[in-house]
Design a protein around this motif. Structure first.
Motif, PDB file in Angstrom:
ATOM      1  N   GLU A   1       9.791 -15.662  -5.899  1.00 20.83           N
ATOM      2  CA  GLU A   1      11.053 -15.469  -5.186  1.00 20.83           C
ATOM      3  C   GLU A   1      11.303 -16.612  -4.221  1.00 20.83           C
ATOM      4  OE1 GLU A   1      12.151 -11.602  -3.860  1.00 20.83           O
ATOM      5  OE2 GLU A   1      10.695 -10.650  -5.167  1.00 20.83           O
ATOM      6  N   SER A   2      11.342 -17.845  -4.751  1.00 17.58           N
ATOM      7  CA  SER A   2      11.523 -19.007  -3.892  1.00 17.58           C
ATOM      8  C   SER A   2      12.904 -19.008  -3.233  1.00 17.58           C
ATOM      9  CB  SER A   2      11.299 -20.298  -4.671  1.00 17.58           C
ATOM     10  OG  SER A   2      12.274 -20.434  -5.689  1.00 17.58           O
ATOM     11  N   ASP A   3      13.887 -18.332  -3.835  1.00 16.40           N
ATOM     12  CA  ASP A   3      15.199 -18.227  -3.187  1.00 16.40           C
ATOM     13  C   ASP A   3      15.059 -17.532  -1.841  1.00 16.40           C
ATOM     14  OD1 ASP A   3      16.446 -19.465  -5.288  1.00 16.40           O
ATOM     15  OD2 ASP A   3      17.268 -17.628  -6.155  1.00 16.40           O
TER      16      ASP A   3
ATOM     17  N   VAL B   1      12.367 -17.515   0.071  1.00 10.73           N
ATOM     18  CA  VAL B   1      11.713 -18.462   0.970  1.00 10.73           C
ATOM     19  C   VAL B   1      12.723 -19.482   1.472  1.00 10.73           C
ATOM     20  CG1 VAL B   1       9.964 -20.280   1.119  1.00 10.73           C
ATOM     21  CG2 VAL B   1       9.441 -18.137  -0.066  1.00 10.73           C
ATOM     22  N   ASP B   2      13.519 -20.013   0.572  1.00 12.30           N
ATOM     23  CA  ASP B   2      14.544 -20.990   0.961  1.00 12.30           C
ATOM     24  C   ASP B   2      15.513 -20.390   1.970  1.00 12.30           C
ATOM     25  OD1 ASP B   2      13.400 -22.834  -0.743  1.00 12.30           O
ATOM     26  OD2 ASP B   2      14.856 -22.505  -2.357  1.00 12.30           O
TER      27      ASP B   2
ATOM     28  N   PRO C   1       2.906 -20.864  -6.665  1.00 11.23           N
ATOM     29  CA  PRO C   1       4.325 -20.720  -6.314  1.00 11.23           C
ATOM     30  C   PRO C   1       4.750 -19.260  -6.345  1.00 11.23           C
ATOM     31  CG  PRO C   1       4.019 -22.304  -8.111  1.00 11.23           C
ATOM     32  CD  PRO C   1       2.694 -21.669  -7.835  1.00 11.23           C
ATOM     33  N   HIS C   2       5.502 -18.884  -5.361  1.00  8.40           N
ATOM     34  CA  HIS C   2       5.994 -17.509  -5.279  1.00  8.40           C
ATOM     35  C   HIS C   2       7.235 -17.390  -6.154  1.00  8.40           C
ATOM     36  CE1 HIS C   2       7.451 -13.758  -3.530  1.00  8.40           C
ATOM     37  NE2 HIS C   2       6.214 -13.575  -3.124  1.00  8.40           N
TER      38      HIS C   2
END
Length: 120
Positions: free
Chosen positions: A8-10, A12-13, A5-6
């Motif tokens: 900085e998923s925000d 990606v979203d 999992p990265h």
């Protein structure tokens, strides 16, 4: 290879949200590139944010002061005049002309006033 999992998923979203929005609108690739080019610079985004917040004309020095406040996270009394002047110069010579050219803002140089045209 397993993907981790990265952190900085925000981001990606957000990218996925933008891509989904682009799928539903009829916008040319050139227009998308121009829009992202305008939004690529943080100071320019903050300038647009300031203009949207005020929703009316303000002087460029006041806009520069507010951008400096947002960039630094400090009260205006804790920001040097040199810092505000540097922001003013960059707005005047770089960011303002770009935003005026595309029609997002108008500028009355004689009165040093910036008007939010397409931000209302």
């Amino acid at each position: 290879m397993t993907a981790t999992p990265h952190p900085e998923s925000d981001c990606v979203d957000f990218v996925l949200s933008v891509l989904n929005t682009l799928d539903t609108c009829e916008t040319s690739a050139k227009t998308v590139d121009e829009a992202f080019g305008l939004l690529a610079d943080q100071r320019r985004r903050l300038f647009l944010e300031v203009m949207r917040t005020y929703g009316e004309s303000i002087t460029l020095p006041d806009a520069a002061e507010e951008v400096a406040v947002r960039e630094t996270g400090r009260n205006v009394s804790n920001i040097s005049a040199e810092c505000v002047h540097e922001v003013y110069i960059s707005l005047y010579h770089d960011h303002l002309p770009r935003l005026v050219d595309v029609g997002l803002l108008e500028y009355d140089q004689e009165r040093d006033l910036v008007f939010p045209v397409a931000l209302e």
